[in-house]
Write a protein that holds these residues in place. Structure first.
Motif, short mmCIF file in Angstrom:
data_model
loop_
_atom_site.label_atom_id
_atom_site.label_comp_id
_atom_site.label_asym_id
_atom_site.label_seq_id
_atom_site.Cartn_x
_atom_site.Cartn_y
_atom_site.Cartn_z
N GLN A 30 0.89 -1.17 0.00
CA GLN A 30 0.00 0.00 0.00
C GLN A 30 0.92 1.21 0.00
O GLN A 30 1.44 1.61 1.04
CB GLN A 30 -0.90 0.03 1.25
N GLY A 31 1.14 1.78 -1.17
CA GLY A 31 2.08 2.90 -1.27
C GLY A 31 3.46 2.44 -0.87
O GLY A 31 4.00 1.46 -1.39
N LYS A 32 4.06 3.13 0.10
CA LYS A 32 5.39 2.76 0.57
C LYS A 32 5.34 1.64 1.61
O LYS A 32 6.36 1.04 1.93
CB LYS A 32 6.10 3.97 1.19
N ALA A 33 4.16 1.36 2.14
CA ALA A 33 4.04 0.35 3.19
C ALA A 33 3.95 -1.05 2.58
O ALA A 33 3.50 -1.24 1.45
CB ALA A 33 2.81 0.63 4.04
N LYS A 34 4.38 -2.03 3.37
CA LYS A 34 4.38 -3.41 2.90
C LYS A 34 4.01 -4.33 4.06
O LYS A 34 4.48 -4.14 5.19
CB LYS A 34 5.76 -3.76 2.35
N LEU A 35 3.20 -5.34 3.77
CA LEU A 35 2.78 -6.32 4.78
C LEU A 35 3.12 -7.72 4.29
O LEU A 35 2.80 -8.08 3.14
CB LEU A 35 1.28 -6.21 5.05
N VAL A 36 3.78 -8.50 5.15
CA VAL A 36 4.07 -9.91 4.85
C VAL A 36 3.31 -10.76 5.86
O VAL A 36 3.47 -10.58 7.08
CB VAL A 36 5.57 -10.21 4.94
N THR A 37 2.48 -11.67 5.37
CA THR A 37 1.76 -12.60 6.25
C THR A 37 1.96 -14.01 5.73
O THR A 37 2.17 -14.23 4.53
CB THR A 37 0.26 -12.28 6.31
N GLY A 38 1.87 -14.98 6.64
CA GLY A 38 2.02 -16.35 6.17
C GLY A 38 2.20 -17.35 7.30
O GLY A 38 2.06 -17.03 8.48
N TYR A 39 2.51 -18.57 6.90
CA TYR A 39 2.74 -19.65 7.86
C TYR A 39 3.65 -20.69 7.20
O TYR A 39 3.87 -20.68 5.98
CB TYR A 39 1.42 -20.30 8.31
N GLY A 40 4.17 -21.58 8.02
CA GLY A 40 5.02 -22.63 7.48
C GLY A 40 5.42 -23.61 8.58
O GLY A 40 5.28 -23.34 9.77
N LEU A 41 5.92 -24.76 8.14
CA LEU A 41 6.45 -25.77 9.07
C LEU A 41 7.95 -25.57 9.15
O LEU A 41 8.67 -25.78 8.18
CB LEU A 41 6.12 -27.18 8.57
N PHE A 42 8.42 -25.16 10.32
CA PHE A 42 9.85 -24.89 10.54
C PHE A 42 10.49 -26.11 11.21
O PHE A 42 9.99 -26.58 12.24
CB PHE A 42 10.02 -23.64 11.42
#
Length: 786
Positions: A533-545
């Motif tokens: 969103q413009g200069k902003a950034k969002l990272v979402t997620g999941y995983g098996l570590f």
């Protein structure tokens, strides 16, 4: 010829990896490099693999691999780092040992080292044995042969260590002359006192062990070795050679001149000393002034005729035995007047407490998981070297329970690995308990304690810290080792949830990452969304570590919001959370504050930029700075273009330039020059025109920026040349670039190009070598083409 010369280099750095992530974090004291391994590799390890020998005209006559002509050992933990981060140097070291066998009658130039450089006389018998077994096995896995000799950390020795070396088929070790107590000819009765470093170094000595076994000892030449380490012997190759040759006596008997020093002397401690070493060896060898040899070859040619007794519990860098690693004996770096080392003994006692407590766990609980816990520990080096061998290891050494609960079985072994690493000698060598080396060994202790807690539920950390409180610091703000531990060791911990956050942050830096690992974790069944969103950034997620060390696995959900600069809000939690969609929805609708609040409410671990690992902080801020620089550059360039009419007018009339105009124009013109340098081909006339502006204004040329661009171009061109040297158009392109740099007096780093072109040209047919283009190319790179 009866004159033999052997130069031994002990190349070693302590293990520096953060034990929670198995990577070295940024070490500010190593700037401009990221860490000390990087810095010393550049200055020493790599430099010795590609050492220059110059002729009388100042041209490079030869580029040689010093490791192929000297005796050397590399610490296993350092080789592991080189293999991962400096593959060119690592391969050169392995190749040197292979090449050396041709020079030295089948004997390689490399010898082994006790694994992580612990002071052997201060270790108990079980740790002594593991250090030797791991050191030998690491050597065999890398050099594909059995070692003949082994280097003891700080040459620290006792009879039990020598017995264990002999038990493991080690033929010799190298000691300081001060460690020799007495000698006698084999078969004679009376011993000759050699205390005070009087032992003649020019021969091997037999050491008869209480068990009836034997091992050879080489006592290096003390005065020359000291002169190299602390004097000016390495100021020139000629001086070095003259000093070595001066020791030989006029005799018909075989004689050996041999020295031993820290390998880092050659290039790190003394700049350009790797060239003095290369020149010295070449001078002596080409003039047939002595036979260059290694210990294994000399021992085969001239077996011992005398035997020796040692002073036990001694080392080369402590005049008080091995007290430098146990007490305030007075040995220190000499750089901090008024400081003491009263912290050394309490630190050792605290670590001994950890070792002994965890050993109970290892023997009691380990008996459930392994047929023979100590045999399994000694064999675990194969898993350390290659984590994919864990299952095979458990099948061979484990019980059925180990296969059912592999994670606990491997935690037992990792607990032991960390207890060994916490005894690395550098933790005591320097002056202060808050030094990076001492913090490092305390970090290994903390990690071992965590494994023990996971296996037994018992936490001994508080008792360990109370013992550290008895170790006084020289720095008032710390006071004691407990405060050092709390301030510097605890923040290093990175559990799986924090690793997941750092994984998500990697996507902030590179949206197309699609990576399946971070640090010491593999990641599977993962889904990552990056929203802007413009200069902003969002990272979402999941995983098996999954931990590569212990095979522990957990599902983790995460979210990271980056608005601008250092404004980061990040969180993670074990398992899945339904809030990821809500977080994304708030972000998409521009409700940044609500997005932050949802992240803080949804996750157990919530972090800002100051909570991140230094490396990630640096990457994010570097990206922010780079983005800012781009915006500033664009703004400045636009301003300059808008105002260049008046700038040109002032310039043509040679009128005084306002300071603001000077700064703006210098910046803009430097950027324009860089843009021209990135083009292919470079427009020399355009560059000359732009440079002309600097004739009448005081602006500074950004030559370092030019250097980076030209060096990168040169690397690409030399790689293309190396791939097909018979295509002479490729050499023409290199010549054009170097001629351009010369014309404008622009710097470029020639080292990589010199290495590559020299190596290629050495193997070209003679008629190609004599081609005028090849000759010009060599001349441009300051290489002797004859």
């Amino acid at each position: 010829m009866n004159r033999y010369l052997c130069i031994h280099g002990h190349f070693y750095q302590p293990p520096r990896e953060n034990p929670w992530i198995d990577e070295i974090e940024i070490q500010e004291s190593a700037r401009p490099f990221n860490n000390w391994n990087e810095r010393i590799s550049s200055e020493c390890y790599h430099a010795n693999a590609f050492a220059r020998i110059f002729n009388g005209k100042g041209q490079i006559k030869d580029i040689v691999n010093n490791y192929s002509k000297i005796s050397f050992n590399f610490g296993p933990t350092l080789l592991s780092w080189l293999q991962k981060y400096d593959a060119e140097t690592y391969q050169a070291i392995l190749q040197a040992d292979e090449q050396s066998k041709k020079h030295f009658g089948g004997h390689g130039s490399a010898i082994a080292q006790v694994y992580n450089h612990i002071i052997m006389p201060l270790a108990d018998d079980k740790d002594k044995l593991t250090q030797i077994v791991w050191g030998i096995k690491d050597f065999e896995l890398r050099f594909k042969r059995k070692p003949e000799g082994i280097w003891l950390a700080e040459t620290a020795v006792d009879m039990k260590t020598l017995e264990l070396l002999a038990d493991n088929d080690i033929k010799f070790t190298i000691l300081a002359p001060s460690q020799c107590a007495a000698t006698r000819k084999i078969g004679e009765k009376d011993w000759k006192d050699q205390s005070g470093a009087k032992v003649p170094p020019g021969k091997p000595y037999l050491c008869n062990l209480p068990s009836g076994k034997k091992i050879a000892l080489f006592f290096y030449d003390g005065p020359i070795s000291q002169g190299i380490a602390f004097g000016d012997t390495l100021k020139s190759g000629e001086k070095f050679a003259a000093r070595l040759l001066s020791v030989f006596q006029p005799t018909d008997q075989p004689q050996l001149v041999h020295i031993a020093t820290d390998g880092e002397t050659y290039g790190h401690h003394q700049k350009f000393a790797e060239m003095a070493l290369a020149y010295c060896l070449n001078y002596i060898e080409s003039n047939k002034l002595a036979n260059i040899t290694v210990y294994g070859q000399y021992l085969e040619l001239f077996p011992p005729t005398e035997e020796a007794k040692i002073f036990e519990n001694t080392a080369w860098s402590c005049s008080h035995g091995v007290e430098r690693w146990n007490s305030d004996c007075g040995c220190n770096s000499g750089g901090n007047r008024g400081w003491n080392q009263q912290w050394r003994n309490p630190l050792r006692k605290a670590l001994d407490f950890v070792r002994d407590s965890l050993r109970q766990t290892f023997e009691l609980k380990g008996g459930e998981y392994f047929k023979d816990v100590w045999a399994a520990r000694n064999a675990y080096i194969e898993v350390i070297e290659d984590r994919s061998k864990a299952e095979a290891f458990l099948r061979e050494y484990g019980t059925p329970k180990a296969l059912q609960d592999a994670s606990s079985a491997l935690k037992l072994m990792e607990m032991q690995r960390n207890t060994l690493l916490m005894y690395t000698s550098c933790g005591w060598f320097f002056d202060e308990i808050s030094g990076i080396e001492t913090v490092q060994i305390m970090a290994y202790a903390k990690k071992a304690i965590e494994y023990n807690k996971a296996l037994t539920g018992r936490d001994i950390e508080e008792e360990f810290v109370s013992k550290l409180a008895l170790a006084p610091s020289n720095i008032k703000s710390f006071g004691n080792g407990a405060n050092v531990y709390n301030a510097l060791v605890k923040p290093l911990e990175v559990d799986m949830r924090k690793a997941a956050i750092n994984y998500a942050i990697s996507y902030l830096l590179d949206e197309m990452l699609f990576c399946d690992c971070i640090y010491s974790y593999n990641i599977s069944n993962h889904k990552v969304d990056v929203t802007r969103q413009g200069k902003a950034k969002l990272v979402t997620g999941y995983g098996l570590f999954t931990s590569r060390m212990t095979l522990d696995s957990k599902n983790i959900s995460f979210a990271v919001l980056h608005t601008e600069g250092d404004d980061i809000t990040a969180g993670s939690i074990y398992g899945r959370t339904d809030n990821l969609e809500q977080i994304k929805e708030a972000f998409i609708f521009g409700d940044i504050e609500n997005c932050k609040a949802l992240i803080k409410a949804s996750f157990v671990d919530v972090m800002t930029i100051k909570d991140l690992l230094k490396g990630k902080q640096t990457q994010i801020l570097a990206q922010a700075v780079e983005n800012s620089k781009k915006r500033i550059k664009n703004s400045y360039s636009k301003l300059f273009d808008q105002e260049k009419g008046i700038f040109n007018y002032l310039y043509r009339l040679n009128l005084p330039m306002p300071e603001l105009f000077e700064n703006l124009s210098a910046f803009a013109i430097n950027q324009k020059i860089k843009n021209e340098l990135r083009k292919d081909p470079i427009d020399a006339a355009k560059v000359a025109e732009l440079l002309g502006f600097f004739d009448k204004m005081p602006g500074k040329l950004e030559k370092e920026g030019f250097k980076r661009i030209l060096t990168k171009k040169l690397k690409q061109l030399t790689e293309a040349f190396a791939a097909d040297p018979f295509d002479l158009s490729k050499s023409s392109k290199i010549i054009e670039l170097l001629s351009f740099a010369e014309m404008f007096n622009f710097p470029a780093d020639l080292a990589q190009a010199q290495n590559s072109v020299f190596s290629v040209c050495k193997n070209l047919p003679e008629h190609i070598k004599q081609n005028q283009l090849i000759k010009v190319l060599c001349a441009k790179l300051n290489l002797n083409s004859d």
